[in-house]
Design a protein around this motif. Structure first.
Motif, PDB file in Angstrom:
ATOM      1  N   GLU A  50      25.457  -3.699   6.228  1.00  0.00           N
ATOM      2  CA  GLU A  50      26.849  -3.374   6.523  1.00  0.00           C
ATOM      3  C   GLU A  50      26.970  -2.542   7.786  1.00  0.00           C
ATOM      4  O   GLU A  50      26.103  -1.732   8.091  1.00  0.00           O
ATOM      5  CB  GLU A  50      27.482  -2.605   5.363  1.00  0.00           C
ATOM      6  CG  GLU A  50      27.563  -3.402   4.083  1.00  0.00           C
ATOM      7  CD  GLU A  50      28.214  -2.626   2.941  1.00  0.00           C
ATOM      8  OE1 GLU A  50      28.589  -1.446   3.142  1.00  0.00           O
ATOM      9  OE2 GLU A  50      28.335  -3.201   1.848  1.00  0.00           O
ATOM     10  N   ILE A  51      28.078  -2.768   8.490  1.00  0.00           N
ATOM     11  CA  ILE A  51      28.501  -1.904   9.592  1.00  0.00           C
ATOM     12  C   ILE A  51      29.926  -1.490   9.257  1.00  0.00           C
ATOM     13  O   ILE A  51      30.781  -2.350   9.044  1.00  0.00           O
ATOM     14  CB  ILE A  51      28.451  -2.625  10.950  1.00  0.00           C
ATOM     15  CG1 ILE A  51      27.013  -2.978  11.321  1.00  0.00           C
ATOM     16  CG2 ILE A  51      29.088  -1.757  12.041  1.00  0.00           C
ATOM     17  CD1 ILE A  51      26.860  -3.754  12.618  1.00  0.00           C
ATOM     18  N   ALA A  52      30.178  -0.198   9.171  1.00  0.00           N
ATOM     19  CA  ALA A  52      31.502   0.344   8.854  1.00  0.00           C
ATOM     20  C   ALA A  52      32.045  -0.234   7.551  1.00  0.00           C
ATOM     21  O   ALA A  52      33.237  -0.493   7.434  1.00  0.00           O
ATOM     22  CB  ALA A  52      32.467   0.097  10.008  1.00  0.00           C
ATOM     23  N   GLY A  53      31.176  -0.470   6.574  1.00  0.00           N
ATOM     24  CA  GLY A  53      31.599  -0.983   5.281  1.00  0.00           C
ATOM     25  C   GLY A  53      31.824  -2.477   5.218  1.00  0.00           C
ATOM     26  O   GLY A  53      32.204  -3.010   4.177  1.00  0.00           O
ATOM     27  N   VAL A  54      31.583  -3.191   6.320  1.00  0.00           N
ATOM     28  CA  VAL A  54      31.777  -4.636   6.371  1.00  0.00           C
ATOM     29  C   VAL A  54      30.409  -5.319   6.382  1.00  0.00           C
ATOM     30  O   VAL A  54      29.553  -4.975   7.196  1.00  0.00           O
ATOM     31  CB  VAL A  54      32.578  -5.041   7.629  1.00  0.00           C
ATOM     32  CG1 VAL A  54      32.731  -6.552   7.710  1.00  0.00           C
ATOM     33  CG2 VAL A  54      33.929  -4.351   7.653  1.00  0.00           C
ATOM     34  N   GLN A  55      30.218  -6.297   5.495  1.00  0.00           N
ATOM     35  CA  GLN A  55      28.933  -6.985   5.440  1.00  0.00           C
ATOM     36  C   GLN A  55      28.752  -7.864   6.668  1.00  0.00           C
ATOM     37  O   GLN A  55      29.608  -8.672   7.004  1.00  0.00           O
ATOM     38  CB  GLN A  55      28.827  -7.839   4.176  1.00  0.00           C
ATOM     39  CG  GLN A  55      27.462  -8.473   4.050  1.00  0.00           C
ATOM     40  CD  GLN A  55      27.246  -9.157   2.717  1.00  0.00           C
ATOM     41  OE1 GLN A  55      27.818  -8.771   1.715  1.00  0.00           O
ATOM     42  NE2 GLN A  55      26.399 -10.168   2.721  1.00  0.00           N
ATOM     43  N   VAL A  56      27.604  -7.661   7.353  1.00  0.00           N
ATOM     44  CA  VAL A  56      27.303  -8.409   8.578  1.00  0.00           C
ATOM     45  C   VAL A  56      25.953  -9.112   8.507  1.00  0.00           C
ATOM     46  O   VAL A  56      25.447  -9.588   9.517  1.00  0.00           O
ATOM     47  CB  VAL A  56      27.348  -7.492   9.831  1.00  0.00           C
ATOM     48  CG1 VAL A  56      28.745  -6.957  10.045  1.00  0.00           C
ATOM     49  CG2 VAL A  56      26.328  -6.370   9.709  1.00  0.00           C
ATOM     50  N   GLY A  57      25.364  -9.179   7.319  1.00  0.00           N
ATOM     51  CA  GLY A  57      24.073  -9.841   7.183  1.00  0.00           C
ATOM     52  C   GLY A  57      23.405  -9.500   5.876  1.00  0.00           C
ATOM     53  O   GLY A  57      24.007  -8.898   4.982  1.00  0.00           O
ATOM     54  N   ARG A  58      22.133  -9.873   5.776  1.00  0.00           N
ATOM     55  CA  ARG A  58      21.337  -9.624   4.571  1.00  0.00           C
ATOM     56  C   ARG A  58      19.910  -9.256   4.957  1.00  0.00           C
ATOM     57  O   ARG A  58      19.419  -9.657   6.008  1.00  0.00           O
ATOM     58  CB  ARG A  58      21.292 -10.862   3.689  1.00  0.00           C
ATOM     59  CG  ARG A  58      22.631 -11.201   3.090  1.00  0.00           C
ATOM     60  CD  ARG A  58      22.452 -11.924   1.762  1.00  0.00           C
ATOM     61  NE  ARG A  58      23.686 -11.892   1.015  1.00  0.00           N
ATOM     62  CZ  ARG A  58      23.997 -10.984   0.101  1.00  0.00           C
ATOM     63  NH1 ARG A  58      23.156 -10.042  -0.194  1.00  0.00           N
ATOM     64  NH2 ARG A  58      25.131 -11.025  -0.541  1.00  0.00           N
ATOM     65  N   VAL A  59      19.273  -8.504   4.075  1.00  0.00           N
ATOM     66  CA  VAL A  59      17.851  -8.198   4.243  1.00  0.00           C
ATOM     67  C   VAL A  59      17.088  -9.472   3.924  1.00  0.00           C
ATOM     68  O   VAL A  59      17.219 -10.033   2.840  1.00  0.00           O
ATOM     69  CB  VAL A  59      17.419  -7.045   3.308  1.00  0.00           C
ATOM     70  CG1 VAL A  59      15.912  -6.856   3.359  1.00  0.00           C
ATOM     71  CG2 VAL A  59      18.140  -5.762   3.663  1.00  0.00           C
ATOM     72  N   ARG A  60      16.331  -9.970   4.882  1.00  0.00           N
ATOM     73  CA  ARG A  60      15.618 -11.239   4.725  1.00  0.00           C
ATOM     74  C   ARG A  60      14.296 -11.045   3.991  1.00  0.00           C
ATOM     75  O   ARG A  60      13.896 -11.871   3.192  1.00  0.00           O
ATOM     76  CB  ARG A  60      15.380 -11.861   6.095  1.00  0.00           C
ATOM     77  CG  ARG A  60      14.586 -13.115   6.091  1.00  0.00           C
ATOM     78  CD  ARG A  60      15.247 -14.294   5.461  1.00  0.00           C
ATOM     79  NE  ARG A  60      16.366 -14.724   6.272  1.00  0.00           N
ATOM     80  CZ  ARG A  60      17.442 -15.309   5.788  1.00  0.00           C
ATOM     81  NH1 ARG A  60      17.552 -15.533   4.515  1.00  0.00           N
ATOM     82  NH2 ARG A  60      18.419 -15.674   6.561  1.00  0.00           N
ATOM     83  N   GLY A  61      13.597  -9.953   4.275  1.00  0.00           N
ATOM     84  CA  GLY A  61      12.315  -9.736   3.620  1.00  0.00           C
ATOM     85  C   GLY A  61      11.770  -8.346   3.883  1.00  0.00           C
ATOM     86  O   GLY A  61      12.178  -7.674   4.830  1.00  0.00           O
ATOM     87  N   ILE A  62      10.861  -7.907   3.013  1.00  0.00           N
ATOM     88  CA  ILE A  62      10.223  -6.597   3.133  1.00  0.00           C
ATOM     89  C   ILE A  62       8.734  -6.799   2.915  1.00  0.00           C
ATOM     90  O   ILE A  62       8.325  -7.430   1.941  1.00  0.00           O
ATOM     91  CB  ILE A  62      10.760  -5.604   2.081  1.00  0.00           C
ATOM     92  CG1 ILE A  62      12.274  -5.480   2.178  1.00  0.00           C
ATOM     93  CG2 ILE A  62      10.097  -4.244   2.228  1.00  0.00           C
ATOM     94  CD1 ILE A  62      12.910  -4.734   1.022  1.00  0.00           C
ATOM     95  N   LYS A  63       7.917  -6.274   3.842  1.00  0.00           N
ATOM     96  CA  LYS A  63       6.470  -6.391   3.662  1.00  0.00           C
ATOM     97  C   LYS A  63       5.787  -5.119   4.164  1.00  0.00           C
ATOM     98  O   LYS A  63       6.351  -4.363   4.955  1.00  0.00           O
ATOM     99  CB  LYS A  63       5.926  -7.623   4.381  1.00  0.00           C
ATOM    100  CG  LYS A  63       6.095  -7.589   5.869  1.00  0.00           C
ATOM    101  CD  LYS A  63       5.559  -8.859   6.502  1.00  0.00           C
ATOM    102  CE  LYS A  63       5.794  -8.794   8.000  1.00  0.00           C
ATOM    103  NZ  LYS A  63       5.365  -9.989   8.678  1.00  0.00           N
ATOM    104  N   LEU A  64       4.581  -4.902   3.688  1.00  0.00           N
ATOM    105  CA  LEU A  64       3.788  -3.745   4.096  1.00  0.00           C
ATOM    106  C   LEU A  64       3.047  -4.087   5.375  1.00  0.00           C
ATOM    107  O   LEU A  64       2.356  -5.104   5.457  1.00  0.00           O
ATOM    108  CB  LEU A  64       2.798  -3.364   2.997  1.00  0.00           C
ATOM    109  CG  LEU A  64       1.983  -2.107   3.235  1.00  0.00           C
ATOM    110  CD1 LEU A  64       2.893  -0.878   3.256  1.00  0.00           C
ATOM    111  CD2 LEU A  64       0.926  -1.948   2.153  1.00  0.00           C
ATOM    112  N   GLN A  65       3.191  -3.222   6.374  1.00  0.00           N
ATOM    113  CA  GLN A  65       2.519  -3.443   7.655  1.00  0.00           C
ATOM    114  C   GLN A  65       2.058  -2.086   8.187  1.00  0.00           C
ATOM    115  O   GLN A  65       2.881  -1.220   8.470  1.00  0.00           O
ATOM    116  CB  GLN A  65       3.475  -4.121   8.636  1.00  0.00           C
ATOM    117  CG  GLN A  65       2.842  -4.501   9.933  1.00  0.00           C
ATOM    118  CD  GLN A  65       3.802  -5.310  10.796  1.00  0.00           C
ATOM    119  OE1 GLN A  65       4.903  -5.657  10.406  1.00  0.00           O
ATOM    120  NE2 GLN A  65       3.363  -5.604  11.997  1.00  0.00           N
TER     121      GLN A  65
END
Length: 146
Positions: A57-72
């Motif tokens: 979100e930016i300013a409470g408006v959804q502008v995308g999604r978390v695509r993935g999380i990995k350990l690096q």
């Protein structure tokens, strides 16, 4: 007459399955043919509670999604899929926030304002990990609060 009835029922069932599939894709926020987005990276010391698919979100408006999380390199590397029309600059700040006291985690972006726009694959340098509520409560209970 009986074949015509069977054909009509078959068409009705087929249309129902197509509608059900469409709703499942829309409600599940799935993307079958890719969307109009670009991916940027962000590194965090901890992403405790943040899940793949969480809103950005930016300013409470959804502008995308978390695509993935990995350990690096013992850090959490998060891939963010941001809508194509949203510009994120090199001085942007990515923060992990919680909705309510014990609500879901989401990513909040402060898009920045410098002249350089991040390109697909670039990394957001400034990040803020979310508050780990369990750790805060544990410190309070054991008297380690400063």
């Amino acid at each position: 007459m009986e074949r015509r009835l069977e054909f009509s029922v078959g068409v009705f069932v087929l249309i129902g399955l197509v509608c059900l599939s469409y709703l499942a894709v829309q409600l599940g926020k799935l993307e079958l043919v890719g969307g109009d987005y670009y991916e940027v990276q962000a590194e965090f010391s901890s992403t405790s509670g943040l899940k793949s698919g969480a809103p950005i979100e930016i300013a409470g408006v959804q502008v995308g999604r978390v695509r993935g999380i990995k350990l690096q390199d013992y850090h959490a590397s998060v891939t963010l899929a941001v809508d194509e029309g949203v510009k994120v600059y090199s001085d942007a700040i990515a923060s992990i926030k919680t909705r309510g006291i014990i609500g879901e985690k989401f990513m909040e972006l402060s898009p920045g304002g410098s002249g350089e726009v991040l390109k697909p694959g670039d990394t957001i340098q400034d990040t803020e990990a979310g508050i780990d509520l369990e750790q805060v409560i544990g410190q309070f209970i054991h008297g380690n609060v400063e």
